[in-house]
Design a protein around this motif. Structure first.
Motif, mmCIF file in Angstrom:
data_model
loop_
_atom_site.group_PDB
_atom_site.id
_atom_site.type_symbol
_atom_site.label_atom_id
_atom_site.label_comp_id
_atom_site.label_asym_id
_atom_site.label_seq_id
_atom_site.Cartn_x
_atom_site.Cartn_y
_atom_site.Cartn_z
ATOM 1 N N LEU A 3 1.065 -1.134 -0.045
ATOM 2 C CA LEU A 3 -0.004 -0.150 0.077
ATOM 3 C C LEU A 3 0.877 1.248 0.023
ATOM 4 O O LEU A 3 1.763 1.402 0.774
ATOM 5 C CB LEU A 3 -0.909 -0.030 1.168
ATOM 6 C CG LEU A 3 -1.830 1.219 1.380
ATOM 7 C CD1 LEU A 3 -2.994 1.385 0.337
ATOM 8 C CD2 LEU A 3 -2.372 1.267 2.790
ATOM 9 N N VAL A 5 0.316 5.624 -0.290
ATOM 10 C CA VAL A 5 -0.477 6.653 -0.208
ATOM 11 C C VAL A 5 0.137 8.028 -0.151
ATOM 12 O O VAL A 5 1.096 8.155 0.557
ATOM 13 C CB VAL A 5 -1.587 6.686 0.940
ATOM 14 C CG1 VAL A 5 -2.374 7.777 1.052
ATOM 15 C CG2 VAL A 5 -2.299 5.309 1.310
ATOM 16 N N LEU A 8 -2.891 12.419 -0.016
ATOM 17 C CA LEU A 8 -4.395 12.115 0.287
ATOM 18 C C LEU A 8 -5.236 13.080 1.006
ATOM 19 O O LEU A 8 -4.753 13.606 1.938
ATOM 20 C CB LEU A 8 -4.551 10.698 1.190
ATOM 21 C CG LEU A 8 -5.916 10.372 1.094
ATOM 22 C CD1 LEU A 8 -6.495 9.602 -0.034
ATOM 23 C CD2 LEU A 8 -5.996 9.043 2.332
ATOM 24 N N THR A 44 -9.189 8.357 7.349
ATOM 25 C CA THR A 44 -8.104 7.574 6.482
ATOM 26 C C THR A 44 -8.553 6.275 6.001
ATOM 27 O O THR A 44 -8.656 5.875 4.677
ATOM 28 C CB THR A 44 -6.824 7.508 7.160
ATOM 29 O OG1 THR A 44 -6.490 8.697 7.670
ATOM 30 C CG2 THR A 44 -5.640 6.730 6.502
ATOM 31 N N LEU A 45 -8.968 5.302 7.006
ATOM 32 C CA LEU A 45 -9.636 3.989 6.299
ATOM 33 C C LEU A 45 -10.882 3.814 5.766
ATOM 34 O O LEU A 45 -10.803 3.218 4.753
ATOM 35 C CB LEU A 45 -10.030 3.285 7.919
ATOM 36 C CG LEU A 45 -8.690 2.930 8.658
ATOM 37 C CD1 LEU A 45 -9.169 2.067 9.826
ATOM 38 C CD2 LEU A 45 -7.506 2.367 7.946
ATOM 39 N N LEU A 48 -9.586 4.845 1.896
ATOM 40 C CA LEU A 48 -9.024 3.809 1.435
ATOM 41 C C LEU A 48 -10.000 2.561 0.947
ATOM 42 O O LEU A 48 -9.823 1.994 0.115
ATOM 43 C CB LEU A 48 -7.940 3.170 2.316
ATOM 44 C CG LEU A 48 -6.648 4.283 2.776
ATOM 45 C CD1 LEU A 48 -5.894 3.500 3.682
ATOM 46 C CD2 LEU A 48 -5.840 4.559 1.737
ATOM 47 N N VAL A 58 -3.475 6.492 -4.374
ATOM 48 C CA VAL A 58 -3.423 5.318 -3.403
ATOM 49 C C VAL A 58 -3.356 4.170 -4.244
ATOM 50 O O VAL A 58 -3.937 3.772 -5.280
ATOM 51 C CB VAL A 58 -4.759 5.176 -2.760
ATOM 52 C CG1 VAL A 58 -4.923 3.892 -2.067
ATOM 53 C CG2 VAL A 58 -5.019 6.427 -1.755
ATOM 54 N N PHE A 60 -2.516 0.125 -4.447
ATOM 55 C CA PHE A 60 -2.721 -1.147 -3.434
ATOM 56 C C PHE A 60 -2.313 -2.272 -4.605
ATOM 57 O O PHE A 60 -2.950 -2.617 -5.427
ATOM 58 C CB PHE A 60 -4.266 -1.132 -3.199
ATOM 59 C CG PHE A 60 -4.460 -2.488 -2.269
ATOM 60 C CD1 PHE A 60 -3.514 -2.816 -1.063
ATOM 61 C CD2 PHE A 60 -5.342 -3.561 -2.786
ATOM 62 C CE1 PHE A 60 -3.828 -3.921 -0.315
ATOM 63 C CE2 PHE A 60 -5.606 -4.501 -2.124
ATOM 64 C CZ PHE A 60 -4.908 -4.817 -1.036
ATOM 65 N N LEU A 65 -6.188 3.049 -6.952
ATOM 66 C CA LEU A 65 -7.753 2.918 -6.502
ATOM 67 C C LEU A 65 -8.373 4.068 -6.732
ATOM 68 O O LEU A 65 -9.652 4.023 -6.390
ATOM 69 C CB LEU A 65 -7.697 2.739 -5.014
ATOM 70 C CG LEU A 65 -7.124 1.442 -4.423
ATOM 71 C CD1 LEU A 65 -7.110 1.220 -2.874
ATOM 72 C CD2 LEU A 65 -7.533 0.248 -5.038
ATOM 73 N N ARG A 73 -12.540 -2.927 -4.459
ATOM 74 C CA ARG A 73 -11.473 -2.917 -3.465
ATOM 75 C C ARG A 73 -11.581 -4.311 -2.762
ATOM 76 O O ARG A 73 -10.618 -4.757 -2.262
ATOM 77 C CB ARG A 73 -11.754 -1.685 -2.730
ATOM 78 C CG ARG A 73 -11.419 -0.488 -3.553
ATOM 79 C CD ARG A 73 -11.326 0.837 -2.681
ATOM 80 N NE ARG A 73 -11.747 1.967 -3.566
ATOM 81 C CZ ARG A 73 -11.239 3.102 -3.418
ATOM 82 N NH1 ARG A 73 -10.879 3.600 -2.183
ATOM 83 N NH2 ARG A 73 -11.627 4.095 -4.395
ATOM 84 N N LEU A 78 -8.985 -5.865 0.015
ATOM 85 C CA LEU A 78 -8.945 -4.831 1.107
ATOM 86 C C LEU A 78 -9.964 -5.515 1.970
ATOM 87 O O LEU A 78 -11.156 -5.669 1.407
ATOM 88 C CB LEU A 78 -9.556 -3.461 0.654
ATOM 89 C CG LEU A 78 -8.028 -2.559 0.304
ATOM 90 C CD1 LEU A 78 -8.431 -1.566 -0.453
ATOM 91 C CD2 LEU A 78 -7.457 -2.541 1.403
#
Length: 252
Positions: A3, A5, A8, A44-45, A48, A58, A60, A65, A73, A78
């Motif tokens: 991952l 990032v 963001l 943040t989560l 994502l 981002v 992954f 993404l 995802r 994820l």
């Protein structure tokens, strides 16, 4: 890098919560994001996972993404365990787990049902309560079920949002022991946690998130000894106990 990032930006409506966040997570490691309430950890989560729109880059597992849907995802690998766990309370424990295996079934993974046995090995109490309604479980058991359901998808990256929230100290200890065990099994984990002490003990690398930006980052053990982290997130008692230990060890 599993991952990556970069820059963001995300938020709610016109309110920007994340303003240029950068982080990386290598495969097989536990990376934690710590910080105060309102810093943007859950945001943040959610960004994502595709629950919030975002700006930035981002990557992954080699896939950008930017235009991926939530379902895409999930299929990429994820998995998010949300802060509120979001279980199906009127369904038995085992049915919740079976629903969690949706990705594995769709990808036609061999013996996907064997993953239930793996979850039961990690969480023996879930096996004891497999016919019990999820809504009647204790707080710790609900957290175990939420993690177990996410593991049913055999994710490449497991994201945990405040797994210790609202749990008794003994249960918190058990949850973090499970996180450590998952890491030993090669599961990659992005851990968002307000319990900085426990998070830094279990993580390989850590980021300190402050008002939407990364204030500090580095190996978790190094940050656990950083005076700024100790003072702000671990408490003055940590400093006092460290000083006392130094005095006791000194030959003078």
């Amino acid at each position: 890098m599993l991952l990556s990032v970069h820059d963001l930006h995300a938020g709610y409506g016109r309110a920007e919560v994340l303003s240029g966040l950068n982080l990386e997570l290598p495969a097989g490691q536990v990376v934690t994001v710590i910080g105060p309430n309102g810093a943007g950890k859950s945001t943040t989560l959610n960004a994502l996972m595709g629950l919030l729109p975002f700006r930035g880059r981002v990557m992954f597992d080699g896939v950008d993404l930017a235009d991926s849907t939530l379902e895409e995802r999930v299929m990429l690998g994820l998995a998010l365990v949300p802060e509120k766990r979001e279980l199906f309370g009127t369904m038995p424990v085992e049915d919740n787990l079976i629903l969690g295996g949706w990705r594995a079934r769709k990808l036609r993974m061999a013996d996907w049902r064997a993953q239930i046995d793996h979850v039961y090995e990690l969480f023996p109490r879930l096996k004891e309560r497999r016919a019990q309604l999820a809504g009647t479980l204790s707080g710790g058991e609900r957290q175990m079920l939420a993690v177990g359901r996410a593991l049913m998808s055999r994710p490449k990256l497991l994201m945990l949002d405040e797994p210790s929230l609202g749990l008794a100290p003994l249960v918190v200890k058990e949850v973090f022991q499970i996180i450590d065990r998952l890491r030993a099994q090669g599961v990659s984990i992005l851990l968002v946690e307000q319990n900085a002490r426990a998070a830094l003990e279990v993580a390989d690398y850590a980021y300190v998130l402050e008002t939407g930006e990364i204030g500090l980052h580095g190996p978790a053990r190094e940050l656990a000894g950083d005076p700024r982290v100790i003072e702000t997130y671990l408490g003055a008692s940590r400093v006092a106990s460290s000083s006392a230990a130094t005095r006791q060890e000194s030959p003078l």
